[in-house]
Design a protein around this motif. Structure first.
Motif, PDB file in Angstrom:
ATOM      1  N   LYS A   1      48.170  38.635  41.287  1.00  0.00           N
ATOM      2  CA  LYS A   1      49.210  38.197  40.368  1.00  0.00           C
ATOM      3  C   LYS A   1      48.686  38.304  38.948  1.00  0.00           C
ATOM      4  CE  LYS A   1      51.943  34.104  39.088  1.00  0.00           C
ATOM      5  NZ  LYS A   1      52.233  32.686  39.407  1.00  0.00           N
ATOM      6  N   GLY A   2      49.569  38.711  38.033  1.00  0.00           N
ATOM      7  CA  GLY A   2      49.169  38.818  36.634  1.00  0.00           C
ATOM      8  C   GLY A   2      50.324  38.516  35.707  1.00  0.00           C
ATOM      9  N   VAL A   3      50.004  38.226  34.471  1.00  0.00           N
ATOM     10  CA  VAL A   3      51.015  37.969  33.442  1.00  0.00           C
ATOM     11  C   VAL A   3      50.697  38.842  32.242  1.00  0.00           C
ATOM     12  CG1 VAL A   3      52.120  36.259  31.967  1.00  0.00           C
ATOM     13  CG2 VAL A   3      51.292  35.589  34.232  1.00  0.00           C
ATOM     14  N   LEU A   4      51.637  39.721  31.894  1.00  0.00           N
ATOM     15  CA  LEU A   4      51.446  40.602  30.748  1.00  0.00           C
ATOM     16  C   LEU A   4      51.578  39.841  29.439  1.00  0.00           C
ATOM     17  CD1 LEU A   4      53.548  43.686  31.949  1.00  0.00           C
ATOM     18  CD2 LEU A   4      51.044  43.459  31.951  1.00  0.00           C
ATOM     19  N   GLY A   5      51.212  40.507  28.366  1.00  0.00           N
ATOM     20  CA  GLY A   5      51.262  39.869  27.055  1.00  0.00           C
ATOM     21  C   GLY A   5      52.649  39.421  26.649  1.00  0.00           C
TER      22      GLY A   5
ATOM     23  N   GLU B   1      42.729  47.684  30.371  1.00  0.00           N
ATOM     24  CA  GLU B   1      42.603  46.443  29.606  1.00  0.00           C
ATOM     25  C   GLU B   1      43.823  45.550  29.805  1.00  0.00           C
ATOM     26  OE1 GLU B   1      41.908  49.466  28.488  1.00  0.00           O
ATOM     27  OE2 GLU B   1      39.717  49.195  28.408  1.00  0.00           O
ATOM     28  N   GLU B   2      45.017  46.159  29.890  1.00  0.00           N
ATOM     29  CA  GLU B   2      46.248  45.386  30.096  1.00  0.00           C
ATOM     30  C   GLU B   2      46.227  44.631  31.414  1.00  0.00           C
ATOM     31  OE1 GLU B   2      50.318  47.039  28.623  1.00  0.00           O
ATOM     32  OE2 GLU B   2      49.085  48.766  29.145  1.00  0.00           O
ATOM     33  N   ILE B   3      45.950  45.348  32.488  1.00  0.00           N
ATOM     34  CA  ILE B   3      46.015  44.691  33.798  1.00  0.00           C
ATOM     35  C   ILE B   3      44.800  43.806  34.043  1.00  0.00           C
ATOM     36  CG2 ILE B   3      47.481  46.496  34.773  1.00  0.00           C
ATOM     37  CD1 ILE B   3      45.046  47.603  36.201  1.00  0.00           C
TER      38      ILE B   3
ATOM     39  N   ASN C   1      43.376  38.077  34.645  1.00  0.00           N
ATOM     40  CA  ASN C   1      42.178  37.293  34.331  1.00  0.00           C
ATOM     41  C   ASN C   1      40.949  37.911  34.992  1.00  0.00           C
ATOM     42  OD1 ASN C   1      40.628  35.237  33.201  1.00  0.00           O
ATOM     43  ND2 ASN C   1      41.042  33.784  34.870  1.00  0.00           N
ATOM     44  N   GLY C   2      40.832  39.226  34.777  1.00  0.00           N
ATOM     45  CA  GLY C   2      39.680  39.929  35.320  1.00  0.00           C
ATOM     46  C   GLY C   2      39.691  40.039  36.829  1.00  0.00           C
ATOM     47  N   PHE C   3      40.900  40.141  37.424  1.00  0.00           N
ATOM     48  CA  PHE C   3      41.065  40.178  38.883  1.00  0.00           C
ATOM     49  C   PHE C   3      40.371  38.979  39.525  1.00  0.00           C
ATOM     50  CE2 PHE C   3      41.569  44.578  37.518  1.00  0.00           C
ATOM     51  CZ  PHE C   3      42.747  44.929  38.152  1.00  0.00           C
TER      52      PHE C   3
END
Length: 380
Positions: free
Chosen positions: A80-84, A55-57, A62-64
């Motif tokens: 690329k992703g941005v954690l909480g 759920e985190e990644i 944004n749902g890959f």
């Protein structure tokens, strides 16, 4: 039930990785690991990475979403992703393998290789995720790779001072992998697209998908199939599948020539950088190697030093290449003594330069072109 069994087995193997063991797919590797553990006097340090939930990644990327896809290699996609908490990450998702077991092996092999690595010039692993799929989570490099910065035609040419800094930092990182780790790590895919840049342009070696470790009592190992990047492969690896530290040394020599010249190891016409550079290295006209976009804006002393190191690293015979400890000494202003590196005349006569004029004639089923995007953790 099949998936549950695989996941249960993964968790058990991940636990063994977390206490300092490596996943092995071949009997000789498992036997070597037992031997290696008997000679390690200090227990492995507890890894600093953690397990992320899916759920985190999923939320971070944004749902890959395809808009967050920043890299793709032979075995993985990177998002690329941005954690909480606002931290920017790169999520490496394994995408292809012949079997589920093979994909699991590749995941655990890379995790076991990079999980305990800690150096300013090596990409930092933040953690992993085994929920629903197999993912590795790294720090994100906002400045992209050396390749994307060096070869971007829409940007000013990379300054010489920066190129020199990247060469020194990469040498330090590679020396650490060979000598500073608890186990000797052979990267096997040193190239500009696998060297990422931090916010202050500090280079970091990334993408350990092809990396292997060598027990202390082994001089080398044979690996099949042969995988890597055209134009960057050492002769003994390309021809016989033999790898050791000198395999990475050869690729580092190619990397130095790429930094100096601004040319890719293999150009759009499948012409080798090594074949082009060798005459200038041999006759001493090293100024001809400098990226013409720089004009006269480079340090002549540093150029002499880098080209001298490159000429040693790309020798076809591995025995006559330097170790990374020697490379690091030279690149950090150690005394250059050409006579001490001179090969016997009979060796010079037998030395064949490794540089294909036409790479189309070679089988490339398991090899990448040098300008193929890698699964690096950057914005490229």
């Amino acid at each position: 039930m099949r998936q549950l069994y695989l996941r249960s087995r993964s968790l058990k193997r991940l636990f063994s990785v977390s206490i300092g063991r490596r996943a092995k797919g071949e009997e000789e590797e498992e036997e070597a690991e037992v031997k290696e553990e008997t000679v390690i006097s200090q227990p492995p340090q507890k890894p600093s990475w953690r397990c992320f939930s899916f759920e985190e990644i999923h939320q971070a990327t944004n749902g890959f979403h395809r808009d967050n896809l920043v890299g793709r290699g032979g075995y993985a996609e990177v998002y690329k992703g941005v954690l909480g908490d606002g931290q920017t990450i790169a999520v490496k998702k394994l995408t292809s393998a012949s079997t589920d077991e093979q994909r699991e092996k590749e995941f655990l092999t890379e995790l076991g290789t990079v999980g305990h690595v800690k150096h300013p010039n090596v990409s930092a692993l933040l953690g992993c995720c085994i929920d629903k799929d197999l993912h590795l989570v790294f720090e994100f490099s906002s400045l992209g790779s050396v390749s994307s910065n060096l070869h971007d035609e829409n940007s000013p040419p990379m300054a010489w001072k920066l190129r020199h800094k990247i060469a020194v930092g990469t040498a330090r990182g590679l020396h650490y992998l060979h000598k500073g780790c608890q186990r000797r790590i052979i990267h096997r895919d040193i190239k500009a697209s696998n060297i990422l840049l931090t916010n202050n342009f500090e280079p970091q070696i990334s993408d350990f998908g092809l990396a292997r470790w060598l027990p202390s009592e082994w001089t080398h190992r044979a690996i099949a199939p042969i995988e890597g990047t055209f134009g960057c492969l050492a002769p003994e690896y390309f021809m016989h599948g033999i790898v050791d530290e000198k395999t990475d040394v050869f690729a580092f020599g190619v990397f130095l020539l790429e930094l100096i010249s601004g040319k890719k190891p293999v150009d759009g016409y499948h012409k080798s950088l090594l074949s082009w550079a060798k005459p200038y290295l041999n006759d001493g006209t090293i100024h001809m190697l400098v990226d013409p976009r720089l004009g006269e804006d480079y340090d002549g002393g540093q150029l002499k030093r880098l080209t001298f190191i490159a000429s040693l690293c790309i020798r076809a015979t591995a025995t006559w290449r330097p170790l990374m400890s020697e490379v690091l000494d030279l690149i950090e202003d150690g005394e250059m003594l050409p006579d001490s590196w001179k090969m016997p005349e009979e060796e010079e006569e037998e030395e064949e330069f490794w540089g294909f004029d036409d790479l189309d004639e070679y089988d490339s089923d398991n090899l990448d072109e040098c300008d193929t995007p890698s699964s690096s953790f950057s914005s490229t």
